[in-house]
Design an enzyme around this catalytic site. Structure first.
Site, PDB file in Angstrom:
ATOM      1  N   SER A 124       0.828  -1.189   0.000  1.00  0.00           N
ATOM      2  CA  SER A 124       0.000   0.000   0.000  1.00  0.00           C
ATOM      3  C   SER A 124       0.868   1.246   0.000  1.00  0.00           C
ATOM      4  CB  SER A 124      -0.862  -0.020   1.265  1.00  0.00           C
ATOM      5  OG  SER A 124      -1.396   1.249   1.498  1.00  0.00           O
ATOM      6  N   TYR A 148      -2.079  -1.457  10.874  1.00  0.00           N
ATOM      7  CA  TYR A 148      -2.317  -1.949   9.499  1.00  0.00           C
ATOM      8  C   TYR A 148      -1.128  -1.585   8.601  1.00  0.00           C
ATOM      9  CZ  TYR A 148      -3.790  -1.957   4.677  1.00  0.00           C
ATOM     10  OH  TYR A 148      -3.825  -2.161   3.317  1.00  0.00           O
ATOM     11  N   LYS A 152       2.017  -3.935   6.519  1.00  0.00           N
ATOM     12  CA  LYS A 152       2.460  -3.860   5.117  1.00  0.00           C
ATOM     13  C   LYS A 152       3.969  -3.609   5.068  1.00  0.00           C
ATOM     14  CE  LYS A 152      -1.464  -4.663   3.228  1.00  0.00           C
ATOM     15  NZ  LYS A 152      -1.689  -6.008   2.689  1.00  0.00           N
TER      16      LYS A 152
HETATM   17  P1  NAD Z   1     -11.001  -7.097   1.019  1.00  0.00           P
HETATM   18  O1  NAD Z   1     -11.219  -7.139   2.487  1.00  0.00           O
HETATM   19  O2  NAD Z   1     -12.153  -6.796   0.136  1.00  0.00           O
HETATM   20  O3  NAD Z   1     -10.356  -8.482   0.531  1.00  0.00           O
HETATM   21  C1  NAD Z   1      -9.488  -9.225   1.331  1.00  0.00           C
HETATM   22  C2  NAD Z   1      -9.977 -10.672   1.298  1.00  0.00           C
HETATM   23  O4  NAD Z   1      -9.092 -11.468   2.108  1.00  0.00           O
HETATM   24  C3  NAD Z   1     -11.376 -10.844   1.863  1.00  0.00           C
HETATM   25  O5  NAD Z   1     -12.161 -11.585   0.949  1.00  0.00           O
HETATM   26  C4  NAD Z   1     -11.160 -11.621   3.178  1.00  0.00           C
HETATM   27  O6  NAD Z   1     -12.236 -12.479   3.449  1.00  0.00           O
HETATM   28  C5  NAD Z   1      -9.874 -12.355   2.885  1.00  0.00           C
HETATM   29  N1  NAD Z   1      -9.049 -12.699   4.053  1.00  0.00           N
HETATM   30  C6  NAD Z   1      -8.602 -11.892   5.049  1.00  0.00           C
HETATM   31  N2  NAD Z   1      -7.837 -12.581   5.909  1.00  0.00           N
HETATM   32  C7  NAD Z   1      -7.772 -13.868   5.433  1.00  0.00           C
HETATM   33  C8  NAD Z   1      -7.141 -15.043   5.871  1.00  0.00           C
HETATM   34  N3  NAD Z   1      -6.405 -15.075   6.982  1.00  0.00           N
HETATM   35  N4  NAD Z   1      -7.290 -16.162   5.141  1.00  0.00           N
HETATM   36  C9  NAD Z   1      -8.044 -16.171   4.008  1.00  0.00           C
HETATM   37  N5  NAD Z   1      -8.667 -15.087   3.556  1.00  0.00           N
HETATM   38  C10 NAD Z   1      -8.539 -13.932   4.254  1.00  0.00           C
HETATM   39  O7  NAD Z   1      -9.800  -6.072   0.753  1.00  0.00           O
HETATM   40  P2  NAD Z   1      -9.243  -5.469  -0.602  1.00  0.00           P
HETATM   41  O8  NAD Z   1      -9.592  -4.039  -0.638  1.00  0.00           O
HETATM   42  O9  NAD Z   1      -9.617  -6.327  -1.743  1.00  0.00           O
HETATM   43  O10 NAD Z   1      -7.689  -5.572  -0.316  1.00  0.00           O
HETATM   44  C11 NAD Z   1      -6.897  -6.647  -0.783  1.00  0.00           C
HETATM   45  C12 NAD Z   1      -5.460  -6.453  -0.313  1.00  0.00           C
HETATM   46  O11 NAD Z   1      -4.984  -5.196  -0.803  1.00  0.00           O
HETATM   47  C13 NAD Z   1      -5.331  -6.395   1.208  1.00  0.00           C
HETATM   48  O12 NAD Z   1      -4.114  -7.037   1.568  1.00  0.00           O
HETATM   49  C14 NAD Z   1      -5.243  -4.916   1.489  1.00  0.00           C
HETATM   50  O13 NAD Z   1      -4.542  -4.650   2.668  1.00  0.00           O
HETATM   51  C15 NAD Z   1      -4.495  -4.416   0.273  1.00  0.00           C
HETATM   52  N6  NAD Z   1      -4.726  -2.997  -0.014  1.00  0.00           N
HETATM   53  C16 NAD Z   1      -6.022  -2.539  -0.148  1.00  0.00           C
HETATM   54  C17 NAD Z   1      -6.242  -1.185  -0.402  1.00  0.00           C
HETATM   55  C18 NAD Z   1      -7.641  -0.643  -0.526  1.00  0.00           C
HETATM   56  O14 NAD Z   1      -7.813   0.582  -0.423  1.00  0.00           O
HETATM   57  N7  NAD Z   1      -8.662  -1.448  -0.763  1.00  0.00           N
HETATM   58  C19 NAD Z   1      -5.150  -0.311  -0.531  1.00  0.00           C
HETATM   59  C20 NAD Z   1      -3.867  -0.817  -0.415  1.00  0.00           C
HETATM   60  C21 NAD Z   1      -3.674  -2.159  -0.152  1.00  0.00           C
END
Ligand code: NAD
Ligand code: UDP
Length: 331
Positions: A124, A148, A152
């Site tokens: 991120s 959080y 990362k």
């Molecule tokens: P999201 O919560 O929609 O998707 C994450 C998925 O991971 C979910 O379906 C959840 O059920 C699953 N999950 C969480 N812990 C788990 C585990 N221990 N085992 C199996 N499944 C698990 O989030 P997103 O927005 O799609 O983000 C995806 C990744 O990108 C994350 O790592 C997040 O930190 C990173 N990220 C997101 C953003 C954002 O703004 N959305 C920005 C930067 C980074």
């Protein structure tokens, strides 16, 4: 390639699964559904007309993960699974450190055992902290302000060290800016639990009448109109960036910003949403939100040069697609 996608039922993961399938890859999704709904898999099938193998597994469960590796020949991993709510991470740091770090450690451990050497990690822009914009991959990282963000930053360091020690390992660290929007079909998109923390889902829920009024957090930042500036990127562009990174990967560590390179202020986003969808978004200016920085946008040169990837969709398309999904979405 046969690609294992952890967190593939989630917001960014589901769009990436669509892009992978459309690019001709086959996909195995692993998700424990802690923050997503199983119906999304049917929607992906509806969009792509292709099958997906799914395991409802917690990625911190080493033997369950290993079982997947014994059942399938895996060419690469995209690791999205993680908890992502900043404020919740302050209240529940142990949960966040455990989930986000142990999942990564388990996956890499099993990858090494089964000789799977392509690994793409969701990082991120938060790891840049309050650096000078635009953020460049080579910058020294500032400390992040919450657990959080720390998960990362720490995961990046762990993965880089493991890659250094294993010359066959190919690692892409993708630093996302602000993903927004939804698939153009309106079938999949961002559906946060409870009241959203992020700007775009808040805006769409105000537009829908589910929430009264948007609170704009501060108008006294050193930006063009005083409100915070972010690099919003269409989630489909982001998904395509993953396919490009996976295809490109060679041995060693490769870090890329995935953003548009353009800053948009909160007020500009509200305006774009109103123009794109011909709908009013009532808002009020309130105090700054603790922990927010004034401006955050990417230098996108490296991804363009090395991956041949650039974000193609503009802010109007992001707003239109976000709204199409929210309008159709039923709890
Ligand atoms: P999201 O919560 O929609 O998707 C994450 C998925 O991971 C979910 O379906 C959840 O059920 C699953 N999950 C969480 N812990 C788990 C585990 N221990 N085992 C199996 N499944 C698990 O989030 P997103 O927005 O799609 O983000 C995806 C990744 O990108 C994350 O790592 C997040 O930190 C990173 N990220 C997101 C953003 C954002 O703004 N959305 C920005 C930067 C980074
Ligand atoms: N923001 C806002 N009202 C909200 C949510 C967010 O004014 O209800 C602002 C926030 O202060 C920041 C920008 O919108 O300037 C993006 O915030 P978001 O939480 O979406 O992403 P962040 O960049 O903080 O990860």
């Amino acid at each position: 390639m046969q690609v294992l996608v952890t967190g593939g039922v989630g917001y960014i993961g589901s769009h990436t699964v669509v892009s992978l399938l459309e690019a001709g890859h086959s996909v195995i999704v692993v998700d424990n559904l802690v923050n997503s709904k199983i119906e999304t898999l049917d929607k992906i099938k509806q969009i792509t007309n292709k099958d997906i193998i799914f395991y409802q597994v917690d990625v911190t469960d080493e033997s369950a993960v290993e079982n997947i590796f014994t059942n399938h020949s895996i060419d690469g991993i995209i690791h999205f699974a993680g908890l992502k709510a900043v404020s919740e991470s302050v209240e529940r740091p142990l949960t966040y450190y455990y989930n986000n770090l142990v999942s990564t450690l388990v996956l890499v451990k099993v990858c090494q055992k089964y000789n799977v050497n392509r690994f793409v990690f969701s990082s991120s822009a938060t790891v840049y902290g309050d650096n000078k914009v635009p953020f460049v991959e080579s910058m020294n990282l500032f400390p992040t302000t919450n657990p959080y963000g720390e998960t990362k930053a720490i995961s990046e360091r762990i993965l880089i060290d493991i890659t250094k020690a294993n010359p066959a390992f190919s690692l892409a660290i993708l630093r996302y800016f602000n993903p927004v929007g939804a698939h153009e079909s309106g079938l999949i998109g961002e559906a946060p639990n409870g009241i959203p923390n992020n700007l775009m889902p808040y805006v769409t829920q105000v537009a829908k009448g589910k929430l009264n009024k948007l609170r704009v957090f501060g108008n006294d930042y050193p930006t063009t109109d005083g409100t915070g500036v972010r690099d919003f990127i269409h989630v489909t562009d982001l998904a395509e960036g993953h396919v490009a990174a996976l295809d490109y990967l060679t041995a060693g560590t490769h870090i890329y910003n995935l953003g548009t390179g353009e800053g948009t202020s909160v007020l500009e986003l509200i305006h774009a949403f109103e123009v794109a969808n011909e709908i009013k978004v009532p808002y009020e200016i309130v105090e700054r939100r603790p922990g927010d920085i004034a401006s955050c946008y990417a230098d996108t040169t490296k991804a363009k040069q090395e991956l041949g990837w650039v974000a193609k969709r503009d802010i109007i398309e992001m707003c239109r697609d976000a709204w199409r999904f929210e309008k159709n979405y039923k709890e």
